[in-house]
Design an enzyme around this catalytic site. Structure first.
Site, PDB file in Angstrom:
ATOM      1  N   HIS A  84    -107.492 -75.156   7.615  1.00  0.00           N
ATOM      2  CA  HIS A  84    -106.868 -75.937   6.868  1.00  0.00           C
ATOM      3  C   HIS A  84    -106.061 -76.993   7.761  1.00  0.00           C
ATOM      4  CE1 HIS A  84    -104.307 -78.421   4.069  1.00  0.00           C
ATOM      5  NE2 HIS A  84    -103.065 -77.763   4.660  1.00  0.00           N
ATOM      6  N   GLU A 112     -93.056 -73.890   7.382  1.00  0.00           N
ATOM      7  CA  GLU A 112     -92.852 -73.533   5.909  1.00  0.00           C
ATOM      8  C   GLU A 112     -93.561 -71.893   5.939  1.00  0.00           C
ATOM      9  OE1 GLU A 112     -94.661 -74.926   1.810  1.00  0.00           O
ATOM     10  OE2 GLU A 112     -94.715 -76.218   3.431  1.00  0.00           O
ATOM     11  N   ASP A 113     -94.550 -71.825   6.434  1.00  0.00           N
ATOM     12  CA  ASP A 113     -95.155 -70.655   6.285  1.00  0.00           C
ATOM     13  C   ASP A 113     -95.125 -69.543   7.129  1.00  0.00           C
ATOM     14  OD1 ASP A 113     -96.135 -71.589   3.950  1.00  0.00           O
ATOM     15  OD2 ASP A 113     -97.996 -72.285   4.830  1.00  0.00           O
ATOM     16  N   ASP A 175    -102.744 -83.954   4.315  1.00  0.00           N
ATOM     17  CA  ASP A 175    -102.639 -82.506   3.773  1.00  0.00           C
ATOM     18  C   ASP A 175    -103.078 -82.331   2.312  1.00  0.00           C
ATOM     19  OD1 ASP A 175    -101.520 -79.599   3.536  1.00  0.00           O
ATOM     20  OD2 ASP A 175     -99.878 -80.597   2.642  1.00  0.00           O
ATOM     21  N   ASP A 295    -120.079-103.305 -17.174  1.00  0.00           N
ATOM     22  CA  ASP A 295    -120.525-104.616 -17.119  1.00  0.00           C
ATOM     23  C   ASP A 295    -119.714-105.597 -16.144  1.00  0.00           C
ATOM     24  OD1 ASP A 295    -122.710-104.430 -18.635  1.00  0.00           O
ATOM     25  OD2 ASP A 295    -121.785-105.006 -20.291  1.00  0.00           O
TER      26      ASP A 295
END
Length: 752
Positions: A84, A112-113, A175, A295
């Site tokens: 990621h 954060e993780d 992200d 259109d």
């Protein structure tokens, strides 16, 4: 878009450190990575096209650091988590962002993780990268009362980081873009929640910053995830129509190119299809069928210079007839995000409308990439860029709004309003151009000029004509604000202002005004309560005050006074907490309160004087509409302060059981101002009766707020007026004048 590490010990490990020397990029992928996936070697190869080798080596070192920090962690799809960050870095690299942005993108989830702290990143990669990573990271260690509040706080933190470095939001958008590309792995309810947030916040932010590529993709991906069936139906309809319309689009494009070349203008002309989300929005907002939306064709004409844009516009208008009112010049007056282009809509061949955008190559680059297109990664000088300045000004206004907002939900409401501007351009008396959202009012303009102007505005002139403050502005208006030292924002302004800046400043002013007024009222009430038991507020020891504040868990004395003034605490109770009664006094007080159960309390102390200027802490009951001269009483209501009723008001009966909340009040002798009162007029049902009554009221220098009718039969009619009067004497004069009219049968004041 992530799960807990499959191996917690490995996932949290940061013991192994990247080599002290700069790591050279290597081509092999991490274990288990498929060969057809975008790899770190592919990223480095992409970066080498515009970055120095030293910068590419820094990015690779960040990859090694991130891969180790995320070791053992997997996404919901089951793939290793490090994929990621690499994809996020790829999205930014395709926009040619600088090395620090790419480095931060690879590390954006590390804080954060994983247990990795900001200081560790700063030590390895510098303070700038650490600040970028911290700005992107969410607030995960604070408990919030709701998901909405947590979301609002995350945006507040992100905006604070954005104000110092615009790259924070670019990383966050990249992200979100990759998360949306891989959203299919999530459960349906989670997909819908993320898609809604993307459509409400992230896609509009990308559009506001001019990154139209990302905005379009985020919108389409969000649409597909939130409304999959609608997306599929519109997608199939577009595909069916594409083959039939492709020849028409090409024929029109060739005609435009040929006409431009005949005039000696060289341009790139491309046909443009509406995005699926754009088609859906058009159908939804204007209640159109798919055929009616599709259109409208779009064409983009790209030339070499701004002067040529206007020449090309003339050629297009000679070729096809322009539709009046559908021309916009964003070159002379760029949008807030730096977007520049000429827009025109013309009657094309085959009975269709054509939207044509004319711009230079540089304008086209800004239109597609916005702020990102202007990131000067070599010099690092972003301040000199006008697009960056506009973006930073917008962020500054948002930060000002979030500081004035009372709570996170209120700020999130302001943010959503601010992200959907449809601009109108007006002029100040000095000829300066102001951009405001469509439907903006005079008050929005006043606050856009300056907060003090907005707070003190009492009137306005548009094109030299006096207008009400709620007047909606139109393109080209010349606006002049009339201010006065006594001018103050009114709560009613909140009903018709549209900008988040105006709303935040009005709410902030009213909140501060309420605190100040309630503190003054609270001190008056406490002084009276203490005098009632033979004590003096000025003689209360400081130690007693501090002890009471500690007991009540309040910060300072003003906060306690405000609590009393707002009715959240009774002055009599606070007085007894400051001066505890003896047993004899306590028994006497019980007997006195018992007697007061069935009658209005009588005190020897003078009643609280009502000046008429107390503002939001003293309100007048709508049931009886008290006016100066009426016998009145006050009722202390939690959160509202004192509500004033007439003594004969029917609703006072239900307050008899709470004598402790009664406040003895009286009108100030020289009270000023006007007060609304209800009057019912019963008259013969004949022509001109309303005009004659209104004329009689006007003769007595009174204003009519409202009037309503209640026809009883063919002979008589009842008219209910709300009239502004100065006092009972003024009301009596008005009623006598109306009663003298031949057509009037009866007139009386309404209560209850």
């Amino acid at each position: 878009m992530k799960t807990q590490p499959t191996n917690p010990k490995q996932a949290g490990s940061t013991s192994a450190r990247p080599p002290a020397k700069r790591a050279e990029p290597r081509s092999e992928p991490p274990p288990g990575k498929p060969g057809d996936r975008f790899q770190i070697a592919d990223l480095c190869h992409l970066l080498e096209s515009y970055l120095e080798p030293r910068d590419v080596a820094d990015v690779y070192s960040a990859y090694l650091f991130g891969a180790e920090a995320h070791e053992g962690q997997r996404r919901v799809s089951g793939e290793p988590y490090i994929y990621h960050p690499i994809e996020v870095a790829r999205i930014l690299a395709e926009m040619h962002l600088d090395a620090k942005s790419i480095t931060a993108a690879i590390l954006h989830d590390v804080i954060e993780d994983t247990p990795t702290v900001k200081e560790k990143i700063a030590e390895q990669f510098g303070e700038d990268v650490a600040a970028l990573v911290d700005g992107v990271s969410k607030i995960t260690r604070i408990e919030f009362q709701s998901q909405e509040e947590a979301q609002a706080e995350n945006f507040r933190k992100m905006l604070l980081a954005m104000a110092s470095d615009i790259r924070v939001i670019l990383i966050k958008l990249a992200d979100r873009l990759h998360n949306m590309r891989t959203i299919a792995a999530l459960k349906p309810e989670r997909r819908r929640a993320i898609a809604r947030e993307t459509l409400d916040i992230y896609a509009p932010i990308a559009n506001r910053l001019g990154v139209r590529q990302w905005a379009a993709e985020l919108s389409n991906l969000g649409f597909a995830a939130l409304y999959p069936l609608r997306y599929r139906i519109i997608d199939e309809a577009v595909r069916k129509r594409h083959g039939n319309r492709k020849a028409i689009v090409e024929k029109i494009r060739v005609a435009i190119v040929a006409q431009l070349e005949r005039e000696g203008l060289h341009a790139e002309v491309t046909g443009r299809e509406k995005s699926l989300y754009g088609v859906y929005r058009k159908m939804q907002q204007k209640h159109l069928s798919f055929d009616q939306v599709y259109d409208i064709y779009g064409f983009r004409v790209i030339v070499d210079k701004a002067d040529t844009c206007y020449r090309a516009l003339g050629v297009i208008h000679n070729l096809y007839k322009p539709i009046p009112g559908r021309f916009k010049d964003y070159i002379a007056i760029p949008k807030a995000n730096g977007y520049q282009s000429l827009h025109t809509v013309v009657f094309g061949p085959f009975g269709v409308s054509l939207e044509v955008q004319i711009r230079t190559h540089e304008m086209d680059r800004v239109a597609e990439a916005g702020v990102a297109s202007h990131w000067l990664y070599k010099s690092g000088d972003s301040v000199a860029d006008p697009t960056q300045q506009r973006a930073l000004q917008w962020l500054k206004d948002l930060l000002d709004t979030q500081q004035k907002a009372g709570n996170p939900r209120e700020f999130l409401e302001h943010l959503k309003v601010d992200l959907f501007p449809d601009e109108v351009y007006v002029f100040t008396p000095n000829g300066e151009i102001k951009k405001l959202p469509r439907d903006a009012t005079v008050i929005d303009f006043a606050y856009d000029v300056h907060t003090d102007i907005g707070n003190r505005c009492v009137g306005a002139k548009i094109n030299h004509q006096l207008v009400p403050l709620r007047t909606t502005l139109r393109n080209g208006d010349h606006v002049e604000i009339i201010t006065a030292d006594w001018g103050r924002p009114s709560p009613s302004w909140l009903n018709y202002v549209v900008t988040s800046k105006s709303r935040a400043h009005i709410r902030n002013f009213l909140k501060n005004q309420k605190v100040d007024e309630s503190a003054k009222l609270g001190e008056r009430l406490l002084t009276t309560a203490l005098e009632d038991i033979g004590a003096d507020l000025q003689k209360i020891p400081a130690d007693s005050r501090q002890a009471l504040l500690k007991t009540l868990k309040l910060k300072n004395w003003d906060e306690l006074m405000s609590e009393i003034g707002l009715g959240n605490r009774l002055a009599s109770v606070v007085a007894r907490q400051l001066v505890p009664p003896t047993e004899a006094e306590d028994a006497s007080r019980f007997l006195r309160l018992f007697r007061l159960r069935s009658q209005k309390p009588k005190t020897k102390e003078p009643a609280l004087a009502i000046h008429g200027t107390e503002g939001v802490v003293v309100t007048y009951a709508r049931c009886c509409r008290p006016i100066p001269g009426d016998p009145i009483l006050g009722f202390l209501t939690a959160g509202r302060g004192i509500v004033v009723h007439t003594e004969d008001c029917p609703n006072v009966v239900r307050y008899r059981k709470h004598p402790e909340q009664w406040i003895d009040v009286q009108w100030e002798r020289d009270i000023k101002g006007v007060y609304p009162v209800y009057v019912r007029v019963e008259a013969r049902n004949q022509r001109g009766v309303l005009a004659s009554v209104a004329a009689a009221i006007a003769e007595q220098e009174a204003n009519i707020d409202s009037v309503s009718f209640d026809d009883r039969d063919s002979q008589y009619t009842s008219m209910d007026f709300t009239i502004e009067v100065r006092d009972r004497v003024h009301l009596a004069q008005i009623m006598r004048r109306i009663r003298a009219l031949e057509s009037v049968v009866r007139i009386n004041r309404k209560k209850g």
